[in-house]
Design a protein around this motif. Structure first.
Motif, mmCIF file in Angstrom:
data_model
loop_
_atom_site.group_PDB
_atom_site.id
_atom_site.type_symbol
_atom_site.label_atom_id
_atom_site.label_comp_id
_atom_site.label_asym_id
_atom_site.label_seq_id
_atom_site.Cartn_x
_atom_site.Cartn_y
_atom_site.Cartn_z
ATOM 1 N N GLU A 16 56.698 42.921 -11.984
ATOM 2 C CA GLU A 16 57.583 43.239 -10.867
ATOM 3 C C GLU A 16 57.426 44.682 -10.411
ATOM 4 O OE1 GLU A 16 58.377 41.231 -13.337
ATOM 5 O OE2 GLU A 16 59.246 39.455 -12.386
ATOM 6 N N LEU A 74 54.292 44.896 -8.410
ATOM 7 C CA LEU A 74 54.561 44.357 -7.075
ATOM 8 C C LEU A 74 55.367 45.335 -6.230
ATOM 9 C CD1 LEU A 74 55.433 40.632 -7.915
ATOM 10 C CD2 LEU A 74 53.307 41.511 -6.930
ATOM 11 N N ALA A 75 56.337 45.985 -6.850
ATOM 12 C CA ALA A 75 57.169 46.949 -6.132
ATOM 13 C C ALA A 75 56.331 48.113 -5.598
ATOM 14 C CB ALA A 75 58.290 47.460 -7.029
ATOM 15 N N GLU A 76 55.364 48.561 -6.392
ATOM 16 C CA GLU A 76 54.491 49.649 -5.946
ATOM 17 C C GLU A 76 53.652 49.248 -4.735
ATOM 18 O OE1 GLU A 76 52.059 50.935 -9.198
ATOM 19 O OE2 GLU A 76 53.712 51.959 -10.215
ATOM 20 N N ARG A 77 53.315 47.974 -4.657
ATOM 21 C CA ARG A 77 52.443 47.493 -3.580
ATOM 22 C C ARG A 77 53.185 46.635 -2.561
ATOM 23 N NH1 ARG A 77 47.254 44.692 -5.903
ATOM 24 N NH2 ARG A 77 46.903 44.521 -3.668
ATOM 25 N N LYS A 78 54.532 46.704 -2.575
ATOM 26 C CA LYS A 78 55.302 45.769 -1.767
ATOM 27 C C LYS A 78 55.020 45.858 -0.268
ATOM 28 C CE LYS A 78 59.581 48.414 -1.562
ATOM 29 N NZ LYS A 78 60.973 48.456 -1.977
ATOM 30 N N ALA A 95 53.629 42.537 1.366
ATOM 31 C CA ALA A 95 54.501 41.896 2.358
ATOM 32 C C ALA A 95 53.773 41.781 3.700
ATOM 33 C CB ALA A 95 55.802 42.674 2.510
ATOM 34 N N GLY A 155 59.105 40.744 4.646
ATOM 35 C CA GLY A 155 59.367 42.003 3.934
ATOM 36 C C GLY A 155 60.642 41.933 3.107
ATOM 37 N N PHE A 178 60.150 39.511 0.145
ATOM 38 C CA PHE A 178 59.309 40.082 -0.906
ATOM 39 C C PHE A 178 60.137 40.998 -1.798
ATOM 40 C CE2 PHE A 178 55.933 42.420 -2.944
ATOM 41 C CZ PHE A 178 55.001 41.428 -3.172
ATOM 42 N N ASP A 179 60.926 41.864 -1.177
ATOM 43 C CA ASP A 179 61.820 42.757 -1.943
ATOM 44 C C ASP A 179 62.778 41.954 -2.810
ATOM 45 O OD1 ASP A 179 60.965 45.280 -1.221
ATOM 46 O OD2 ASP A 179 62.393 45.487 0.429
ATOM 47 N N ILE A 193 61.282 40.267 -5.921
ATOM 48 C CA ILE A 193 61.031 41.200 -7.024
ATOM 49 C C ILE A 193 62.306 41.385 -7.849
ATOM 50 C CG2 ILE A 193 60.499 43.610 -7.596
ATOM 51 C CD1 ILE A 193 58.593 43.584 -5.117
#
Length: 175
Positions: A4, A7-11, A15, A54, A57-58, A61
């Motif tokens: 997660e 993913l957050a770093e590349r969100k 997205a 977007g 996606f957030d 996570i």
């Protein structure tokens, strides 16, 4: 580092890629307009798709509030429910996220032995898919109800114009 957090770093990037995959489900001419035109007022559907992917996606996570997720899903599903998509085509955007994540992470995670993290995250996407089916069914019911109501109004109006229906709103009293 958790999957997660990766993913957050590349969100933002992921997205955007997901939104691009969703937009590619539309006819070629529509894709051209919706991907090139960034103005929200000149391209409300494209902007709504980008915004909803977007948000989703957030929320995927974090996965903290199913109602918030459902509201974001509803935005995207309402757009697709009124278009000429079969139910599977309308909801394919959920599975496009799964494809995107596998394309981006599968090989590396398999190689380093962390593939179970991807599979665990895919369970969230599966839950998103199940929520999507419910929301889609509700949206389609609303669309059909609006269409039936519109036909009834049009038919009533035509009959009234033809003099075949008279509005009677007289009161009678009994003493």
């Amino acid at each position: 580092m958790t999957f997660e957090s990766v993913l957050a770093e590349r969100k933002a990037e992921l997205a955007t890629k997901w939104a691009e995959l969703v937009l590619k489900t539309y006819p070629t001419e529509t894709q051209k307009v919706w991907t090139k035109q960034k103005d929200r007022f000149q391209n409300p559907v494209g902007a709504a798709i980008i915004e909803a992917t977007g948000e989703l996606f957030d929320q995927l996570i974090e996965w903290q509030d199913a109602e918030v997720i459902a509201k974001s899903l509803d935005k995207l599903i309402r757009i697709r429910a009124v278009q000429d998509f079969t139910p599977s085509q309308a909801l394919s955007f959920v599975f496009l996220l799964k494809k995107l994540l596998r394309d981006e992470f599968f090989k590396a995670m398999k190689k380093d032995g962390t593939l179970d993290n991807l599979l665990r995250f895919e369970a969230k996407i599966d839950n998103l898919a199940m929520m999507s089916f419910d929301i889609y069914a509700k949206s389609r019911d609303e669309v059909f109800r609006f269409r039936v109501d519109e036909v009834k109004r049009a038919q009533s109006s035509l009959l009234r114009k033809a003099g075949m229906i008279v509005d009677v709103t007289t009161e009678t009293s009994v003493d």
